[in-house]
Design a protein around this motif. Structure first.
Motif, PDB file in Angstrom:
ATOM      1  N   THR A  34      55.043   5.787 -20.543  1.00  0.00           N
ATOM      2  CA  THR A  34      55.429   7.183 -20.809  1.00  0.00           C
ATOM      3  C   THR A  34      56.884   7.268 -21.242  1.00  0.00           C
ATOM      4  O   THR A  34      57.227   7.992 -22.191  1.00  0.00           O
ATOM      5  N   LEU A  41      58.318   8.656 -24.868  1.00  0.00           N
ATOM      6  CA  LEU A  41      59.309   9.729 -24.977  1.00  0.00           C
ATOM      7  C   LEU A  41      60.551   9.264 -25.738  1.00  0.00           C
ATOM      8  O   LEU A  41      61.143  10.019 -26.512  1.00  0.00           O
ATOM      9  N   THR A  43      61.643  11.216 -29.174  1.00  0.00           N
ATOM     10  CA  THR A  43      62.960  11.860 -29.249  1.00  0.00           C
ATOM     11  C   THR A  43      63.978  11.032 -30.019  1.00  0.00           C
ATOM     12  O   THR A  43      65.098  11.496 -30.253  1.00  0.00           O
ATOM     13  N   LEU A  72      55.863  18.196 -18.793  1.00  0.00           N
ATOM     14  CA  LEU A  72      56.443  17.683 -20.041  1.00  0.00           C
ATOM     15  C   LEU A  72      56.043  18.544 -21.236  1.00  0.00           C
ATOM     16  O   LEU A  72      56.853  18.798 -22.129  1.00  0.00           O
ATOM     17  N   ASN A  73      54.795  19.002 -21.248  1.00  0.00           N
ATOM     18  CA  ASN A  73      54.330  19.826 -22.370  1.00  0.00           C
ATOM     19  C   ASN A  73      55.020  21.180 -22.419  1.00  0.00           C
ATOM     20  O   ASN A  73      55.068  21.816 -23.473  1.00  0.00           O
ATOM     21  N   LEU A 102      58.159  21.659 -22.022  1.00  0.00           N
ATOM     22  CA  LEU A 102      59.540  21.496 -22.467  1.00  0.00           C
ATOM     23  C   LEU A 102      59.626  21.537 -23.990  1.00  0.00           C
ATOM     24  O   LEU A 102      58.751  21.027 -24.686  1.00  0.00           O
ATOM     25  N   SER A 103      60.703  22.124 -24.484  1.00  0.00           N
ATOM     26  CA  SER A 103      60.964  22.094 -25.927  1.00  0.00           C
ATOM     27  C   SER A 103      61.447  20.704 -26.320  1.00  0.00           C
ATOM     28  O   SER A 103      61.758  19.863 -25.463  1.00  0.00           O
ATOM     29  N   ASP A 104      61.527  20.437 -27.616  1.00  0.00           N
ATOM     30  CA  ASP A 104      61.996  19.127 -28.082  1.00  0.00           C
ATOM     31  C   ASP A 104      63.413  18.848 -27.588  1.00  0.00           C
ATOM     32  O   ASP A 104      63.722  17.722 -27.173  1.00  0.00           O
ATOM     33  N   GLN A 107      64.854  20.076 -24.920  1.00  0.00           N
ATOM     34  CA  GLN A 107      64.829  19.858 -23.474  1.00  0.00           C
ATOM     35  C   GLN A 107      64.347  18.453 -23.140  1.00  0.00           C
ATOM     36  O   GLN A 107      64.832  17.836 -22.182  1.00  0.00           O
ATOM     37  N   LYS A 108      63.415  17.925 -23.919  1.00  0.00           N
ATOM     38  CA  LYS A 108      62.961  16.550 -23.708  1.00  0.00           C
ATOM     39  C   LYS A 108      64.100  15.567 -23.964  1.00  0.00           C
ATOM     40  O   LYS A 108      64.257  14.582 -23.234  1.00  0.00           O
ATOM     41  N   LEU A 125      66.437  15.797 -21.013  1.00  0.00           N
ATOM     42  CA  LEU A 125      65.843  15.155 -19.842  1.00  0.00           C
ATOM     43  C   LEU A 125      66.046  13.647 -19.892  1.00  0.00           C
ATOM     44  O   LEU A 125      66.441  13.025 -18.892  1.00  0.00           O
ATOM     45  N   LEU A 126      65.798  13.034 -21.048  1.00  0.00           N
ATOM     46  CA  LEU A 126      65.982  11.590 -21.170  1.00  0.00           C
ATOM     47  C   LEU A 126      67.464  11.212 -21.110  1.00  0.00           C
ATOM     48  O   LEU A 126      67.827  10.196 -20.504  1.00  0.00           O
TER      49      LEU A 126
END
Length: 250
Positions: free
Chosen positions: A54, A58, A62, A97-98, A100-102, A104-105, A108-109
């Motif tokens: 996963t 991600l 991203t 995860l779904n 979250l906006s792009d 926000q992803k 997060l990372l």
């Protein structure tokens, strides 16, 4: 009759050479094969470690994996990555995860990446809050605090508390540590902001109608206004009747 065999100096020399050759051959066969040279690649490191499907996906979506590789291969500053396992992502609330906006992803990372190399011993002495690539370390943004208990390193975000469970990779430039929980930042997963306080009650209008109830906007209510008008009308009729009776009596 037994014959005593005495090896000649030449025979001894040849036997010694043979022994040395055998030892050298054995040593070379046991030597480890050197790793292939090439630029550092975070996704390949995670793929080799396993259980990070996963996180790898991600990083590719991203493009953060490419950014990390570029920084590692063009800078001497180094980098530290906290890597949540597949089980860590599976433990999140369904649909997290779904939702979250792009952007926000990406944030997060980035919250899992420290822009400098930290050994396990250095993690035990860092100053809090630890700055990540997500940026702002304010208490309601992206704070990351690292504490220790013996040799155990604990990581807290204000939303999640977890422990560094394993050191996956280290080469003096990149350190990758395994986490069993996803680091959730306050700005995205913290408690909702409190509702604004209600506005104070507005005062009544001053004047002849102080005793008349007012509406929220300060105007006299329709019922109260009608009562005042009707009372004034009755008062006028009474005064007129008294005047007529007085005139008839004269």
């Amino acid at each position: 009759m037994a014959t005593n065999f005495r090896p000649s100096p030449t025979f001894k020399f040849l036997a010694l050479l043979l022994t040395i050759f055998q030892c050298t051959t054995t040593t070379l066969a046991q030597a480890p094969v050197p790793a292939p040279s090439g630029p550092t690649n975070i996704t390949k490191i995670l793929e080799k470690a396993g259980q990070f499907t996963t996180l790898i996906r991600l990083m590719k979506v991203t493009q953060l994996g490419d950014q990390i590789n570029t920084q590692l291969n063009n800078s001497n500053q180094g980098m530290t990555v906290f890597a949540p396992t597949d089980n860590a992502f599976s433990s999140l609330k369904p649909g997290t995860l779904n939702s979250l906006s792009d952007q926000q992803k990406v944030s997060l990372l980035q919250f899992h990446v420290v822009p400098n190399y930290l050994t396990n011993s250095q993690l035990q002495t860092v100053s809090n809050p630890l700055r990540t690539q997500a940026g702002d370390t304010a208490s309601d943004k992206f704070p990351l605090n690292v504490t220790t208990s013996g040799n155990q390193v604990n990581v807290s975000t204000g939303v999640v508390d977890t422990t560094v469970s394993n050191s996956i990779y280290t080469d003096g430039s990149l350190a990758v540590y395994q986490l069993d929980k996803v680091l959730l930042p306050m700005s995205m997963f913290g408690p909702a902001s409190p509702a604004p306080a209600p506005e104070p009650e507005k005062k009544k209008k001053s004047g002849a109608q102080d005793d008349v109830p007012a509406t929220d906007d300060g105007s006299v209510s329709a019922d109260a206004s009608g009562a005042v008008v009707f009372g004034s009308y009755l008062h006028g009729l009474s005064v007129g009747a008294v005047a007529i009776v007085t005139m008839l009596c004269l």
